[in-house]
Design a protein around this motif. Structure first.
Motif, PDB file in Angstrom:
ATOM      1  N   GLN A  19      46.258  33.541  42.587  1.00 31.54           N
ATOM      2  CA  GLN A  19      46.360  34.821  42.058  1.00 31.54           C
ATOM      3  C   GLN A  19      46.082  35.243  42.559  1.00 31.54           C
ATOM      4  OE1 GLN A  19      44.358  32.483  37.780  1.00 31.54           O
ATOM      5  NE2 GLN A  19      43.508  34.045  39.508  1.00 31.54           N
ATOM      6  N   LYS A  20      45.776  35.595  44.101  1.00 29.75           N
ATOM      7  CA  LYS A  20      44.885  36.119  45.153  1.00 29.75           C
ATOM      8  C   LYS A  20      43.623  37.216  45.070  1.00 29.75           C
ATOM      9  CE  LYS A  20      49.117  35.953  47.490  1.00 29.75           C
ATOM     10  NZ  LYS A  20      49.747  34.834  46.963  1.00 29.75           N
ATOM     11  N   ILE A  21      43.285  37.224  43.794  1.00 33.72           N
ATOM     12  CA  ILE A  21      42.008  37.365  42.410  1.00 33.72           C
ATOM     13  C   ILE A  21      41.391  36.916  41.942  1.00 33.72           C
ATOM     14  CG2 ILE A  21      43.516  39.297  41.310  1.00 33.72           C
ATOM     15  CD1 ILE A  21      41.175  41.095  41.591  1.00 33.72           C
ATOM     16  N   LEU A  22      40.331  36.387  41.482  1.00 31.13           N
ATOM     17  CA  LEU A  22      39.592  35.299  40.808  1.00 31.13           C
ATOM     18  C   LEU A  22      38.130  35.622  41.385  1.00 31.13           C
ATOM     19  CD1 LEU A  22      39.901  32.762  38.669  1.00 31.13           C
ATOM     20  CD2 LEU A  22      38.803  31.600  41.270  1.00 31.13           C
ATOM     21  N   LEU A  23      38.025  35.686  39.613  1.00 32.39           N
ATOM     22  CA  LEU A  23      36.271  36.135  39.356  1.00 32.39           C
ATOM     23  C   LEU A  23      35.567  35.015  39.607  1.00 32.39           C
ATOM     24  CD1 LEU A  23      34.437  38.111  37.637  1.00 32.39           C
ATOM     25  CD2 LEU A  23      35.029  36.016  36.234  1.00 32.39           C
ATOM     26  N   GLU A  24      34.341  35.532  40.430  1.00 31.32           N
ATOM     27  CA  GLU A  24      33.181  34.151  40.892  1.00 31.32           C
ATOM     28  C   GLU A  24      32.799  33.687  39.547  1.00 31.32           C
ATOM     29  OE1 GLU A  24      32.816  34.248  45.713  1.00 31.32           O
ATOM     30  OE2 GLU A  24      31.424  36.258  44.686  1.00 31.32           O
ATOM     31  N   ARG A  75      39.448  45.855  33.903  1.00 31.07           N
ATOM     32  CA  ARG A  75      40.064  46.219  32.627  1.00 31.07           C
ATOM     33  C   ARG A  75      38.818  45.835  30.962  1.00 31.07           C
ATOM     34  NH1 ARG A  75      46.100  46.706  31.240  1.00 31.07           N
ATOM     35  NH2 ARG A  75      45.899  48.696  33.064  1.00 31.07           N
ATOM     36  N   LEU A  76      38.374  46.813  30.059  1.00 29.64           N
ATOM     37  CA  LEU A  76      37.545  45.985  29.288  1.00 29.64           C
ATOM     38  C   LEU A  76      38.038  46.367  27.713  1.00 29.64           C
ATOM     39  CD1 LEU A  76      34.209  44.727  29.766  1.00 29.64           C
ATOM     40  CD2 LEU A  76      34.806  46.438  27.955  1.00 29.64           C
ATOM     41  N   THR A  77      37.636  45.714  26.819  1.00 29.13           N
ATOM     42  CA  THR A  77      38.296  45.872  25.901  1.00 29.13           C
ATOM     43  C   THR A  77      36.980  45.763  24.486  1.00 29.13           C
ATOM     44  OG1 THR A  77      39.626  45.915  23.392  1.00 29.13           O
ATOM     45  CG2 THR A  77      39.866  44.188  24.647  1.00 29.13           C
ATOM     46  N   ALA A  78      36.299  46.340  23.687  1.00 30.52           N
ATOM     47  CA  ALA A  78      35.121  45.604  22.871  1.00 30.52           C
ATOM     48  C   ALA A  78      35.845  46.075  21.099  1.00 30.52           C
ATOM     49  CB  ALA A  78      34.033  46.962  23.242  1.00 30.52           C
ATOM     50  N   ILE A 102      33.543  40.891  23.837  1.00 28.66           N
ATOM     51  CA  ILE A 102      33.435  41.992  24.370  1.00 28.66           C
ATOM     52  C   ILE A 102      34.522  40.999  25.202  1.00 28.66           C
ATOM     53  CG2 ILE A 102      33.027  43.415  26.151  1.00 28.66           C
ATOM     54  CD1 ILE A 102      31.785  44.302  23.759  1.00 28.66           C
ATOM     55  N   GLN A 103      35.564  41.207  25.457  1.00 22.72           N
ATOM     56  CA  GLN A 103      37.048  39.985  26.580  1.00 22.72           C
ATOM     57  C   GLN A 103      36.935  41.495  27.866  1.00 22.72           C
ATOM     58  OE1 GLN A 103      40.187  38.995  24.926  1.00 22.72           O
ATOM     59  NE2 GLN A 103      39.225  39.432  22.560  1.00 22.72           N
ATOM     60  N   PHE A 104      37.539  40.543  29.100  1.00 23.23           N
ATOM     61  CA  PHE A 104      38.338  41.664  30.471  1.00 23.23           C
ATOM     62  C   PHE A 104      38.694  40.871  30.816  1.00 23.23           C
ATOM     63  CE2 PHE A 104      34.091  39.746  31.685  1.00 23.23           C
ATOM     64  CZ  PHE A 104      34.168  39.280  33.222  1.00 23.23           C
ATOM     65  N   CYS A 105      39.379  41.377  31.870  1.00 22.67           N
ATOM     66  CA  CYS A 105      40.116  40.808  33.347  1.00 22.67           C
ATOM     67  C   CYS A 105      39.915  41.697  34.353  1.00 22.67           C
ATOM     68  CB  CYS A 105      41.754  40.587  32.791  1.00 22.67           C
ATOM     69  SG  CYS A 105      42.569  42.374  31.960  1.00 22.67           S
ATOM     70  N   LEU A 106      40.626  41.416  35.332  1.00 26.70           N
ATOM     71  CA  LEU A 106      41.172  41.848  36.581  1.00 26.70           C
ATOM     72  C   LEU A 106      42.072  41.934  37.021  1.00 26.70           C
ATOM     73  CD1 LEU A 106      38.227  38.917  38.588  1.00 26.70           C
ATOM     74  CD2 LEU A 106      37.746  41.550  37.015  1.00 26.70           C
ATOM     75  N   ASP A 131      44.085  38.330  37.066  1.00 26.53           N
ATOM     76  CA  ASP A 131      43.133  37.570  36.268  1.00 26.53           C
ATOM     77  C   ASP A 131      42.715  37.543  35.417  1.00 26.53           C
ATOM     78  OD1 ASP A 131      41.438  35.468  36.564  1.00 26.53           O
ATOM     79  OD2 ASP A 131      39.948  35.895  37.810  1.00 26.53           O
ATOM     80  N   ASN A 132      43.148  36.952  34.278  1.00 26.77           N
ATOM     81  CA  ASN A 132      43.090  36.935  32.955  1.00 26.77           C
ATOM     82  C   ASN A 132      42.847  35.674  32.588  1.00 26.77           C
ATOM     83  OD1 ASN A 132      45.271  35.608  32.843  1.00 26.77           O
ATOM     84  ND2 ASN A 132      46.353  37.338  32.124  1.00 26.77           N
ATOM     85  N   ASN A 133      42.148  34.675  33.578  1.00 30.28           N
ATOM     86  CA  ASN A 133      41.773  33.637  32.757  1.00 30.28           C
ATOM     87  C   ASN A 133      42.716  32.779  32.426  1.00 30.28           C
ATOM     88  OD1 ASN A 133      39.767  31.427  32.777  1.00 30.28           O
ATOM     89  ND2 ASN A 133      38.741  32.103  30.609  1.00 30.28           N
ATOM     90  N   TYR A 134      43.432  32.435  32.405  1.00 30.10           N
ATOM     91  CA  TYR A 134      45.232  31.693  31.910  1.00 30.10           C
ATOM     92  C   TYR A 134      45.352  32.507  31.009  1.00 30.10           C
ATOM     93  CZ  TYR A 134      43.530  27.990  35.104  1.00 30.10           C
ATOM     94  OH  TYR A 134      43.546  27.630  37.350  1.00 30.10           O
ATOM     95  N   GLN A 135      45.716  34.046  30.374  1.00 25.74           N
ATOM     96  CA  GLN A 135      45.796  34.691  29.947  1.00 25.74           C
ATOM     97  C   GLN A 135      44.980  34.685  28.431  1.00 25.74           C
ATOM     98  OE1 GLN A 135      49.434  33.704  28.856  1.00 25.74           O
ATOM     99  NE2 GLN A 135      51.129  33.875  30.591  1.00 25.74           N
ATOM    100  N   GLN A 136      43.949  33.969  29.286  1.00 25.54           N
ATOM    101  CA  GLN A 136      42.482  34.235  28.113  1.00 25.54           C
ATOM    102  C   GLN A 136      42.464  35.427  27.665  1.00 25.54           C
ATOM    103  OE1 GLN A 136      40.857  29.837  27.620  1.00 25.54           O
ATOM    104  NE2 GLN A 136      42.771  29.239  26.752  1.00 25.54           N
ATOM    105  N   ASN A 137      41.444  36.280  28.791  1.00 23.96           N
ATOM    106  CA  ASN A 137      40.908  36.733  29.261  1.00 23.96           C
ATOM    107  C   ASN A 137      39.049  36.050  29.709  1.00 23.96           C
ATOM    108  OD1 ASN A 137      42.572  38.492  29.621  1.00 23.96           O
ATOM    109  ND2 ASN A 137      42.259  39.362  27.295  1.00 23.96           N
ATOM    110  N   TYR A 138      38.377  36.454  29.992  1.00 24.68           N
ATOM    111  CA  TYR A 138      37.169  36.477  30.031  1.00 24.68           C
ATOM    112  C   TYR A 138      36.065  37.403  28.863  1.00 24.68           C
ATOM    113  CZ  TYR A 138      38.494  34.948  34.288  1.00 24.68           C
ATOM    114  OH  TYR A 138      38.693  34.507  35.729  1.00 24.68           O
TER     115      TYR A 138
END
Length: 274
Positions: A160-165, A192-195, A237-241, A253-260
């Motif tokens: 992915q070249k980018i990943l949440l730690e 990018r975050l949504t509530a 609350i959901q977000f992706c990178l 990085d959207n956690n396998y399309q499920q977002n964090y």
């Protein structure tokens, strides 16, 4: 002439009392006394010759009687503490002895005497008209495992070249760190975050962590404030990178399309505020 017996008695009487003061004697009296003493001594000498086996008798001469001194005997006195002994006992806060040891099995409850509770002030909140004050708090709970703790972390990062730690929520803030493959000197990382389940969204920039470049990877950090009215039970609350290298394509990085995702929950806790 004075007889020997009277002379001896006279000497004994004199010896029992203090000697009289000296008196002046006439020459005739002194010569008579001396002749009597010489005659007495001669008679004693002749008697000793006739009976050699008989013990000799001492003649008491006039003068003060010498008494044998008696020395005072010193005895060692051992000082013995005759004061009554005091017994000291130690007890805990409940009055129980500290030297009582008992092994308690797992299925056995310890027995505490009822007397130890007489000085305790136990308040019955259930039957009280003034129960303990409480308050309801809302919080965010993560619904994902932080990727840095997974075994395939570096494989996902390479793809992915980018990943949440990791990301955690404290109060109304979300804290996180991001790791990415360095594809150039200039790069941009955003969150990018949504509530409201993506009816709307906001973007926040991540900040580069100084001296984090190890020759292959860079690390960024971010902090996002969430509006408190959005943190209510039932919401999430959901977000992706997103990673944007200078002059290159975007990586997500959207956690396998499920977002964090963080679920918003609530609970009741005691209210200790005044």
């Amino acid at each position: 002439m004075t007889c020997p017996i009277l002379l001896v008695n006279q000497f004994k009487t004199r010896s029992s009392s203090s000697p009289p003061p000296p008196t002046s004697l006439s020459v005739s009296d002194s010569s008579d006394e001396l002749n009597e003493c010489n005659s007495l001594a001669e008679a004693q000498r002749i008697t000793n010759k006739k009976s050699p086996t008989s013990p000799s008798k001492s003649i008491i001469l006039p003068g003060p009687e010498l008494k044998k001194s008696q020395s005072v005997k010193l005895t060692n006195i051992s000082f013995v503490d005759l004061s009554p002994k005091k017994a000291v006992r130690f007890a805990d806060d409940f009055g129980l002895a500290l030297d009582q040891i008992r092994l308690i099995e797992t299925d056995e409850l310890p027995h505490v005497p009822s007397g130890v509770f007489k000085d305790l002030q136990i308040y019955d909140y259930e039957n009280s008209s003034n129960p303990e004050r409480t308050k309801v708090i809302n919080y965010m709970e993560p619904q994902f495992e932080n990727p840095i703790h997974t075994i395939d972390f570096h494989n996902r990062l390479s793809q992915q070249k980018i990943l949440l730690e990791q990301a955690n929520a404290i109060d109304n803030r979300i804290y996180g760190t991001v790791k990415l493959l360095s594809c150039g000197l200039h790069k941009h990382v955003k969150i990018r975050l949504t509530a409201d389940n993506w009816l709307s969204s906001n973007e926040y920039d991540a900040v580069y962590i100084s001296n984090s470049y190890d020759g292959t990877y860079d690390r960024f950090a971010f902090t996002v404030d969430i509006e408190r009215q959005r943190i209510c039970a039932g919401n999430n609350i959901q977000f992706c990178l997103c990673y944007e290298p200078f002059g290159g394509p975007q990586y997500w990085d959207n956690n396998y399309q499920q977002n964090y995702r963080f679920d918003c929950l609530s609970r009741t806790i005691p209210d200790y505020s005044s």
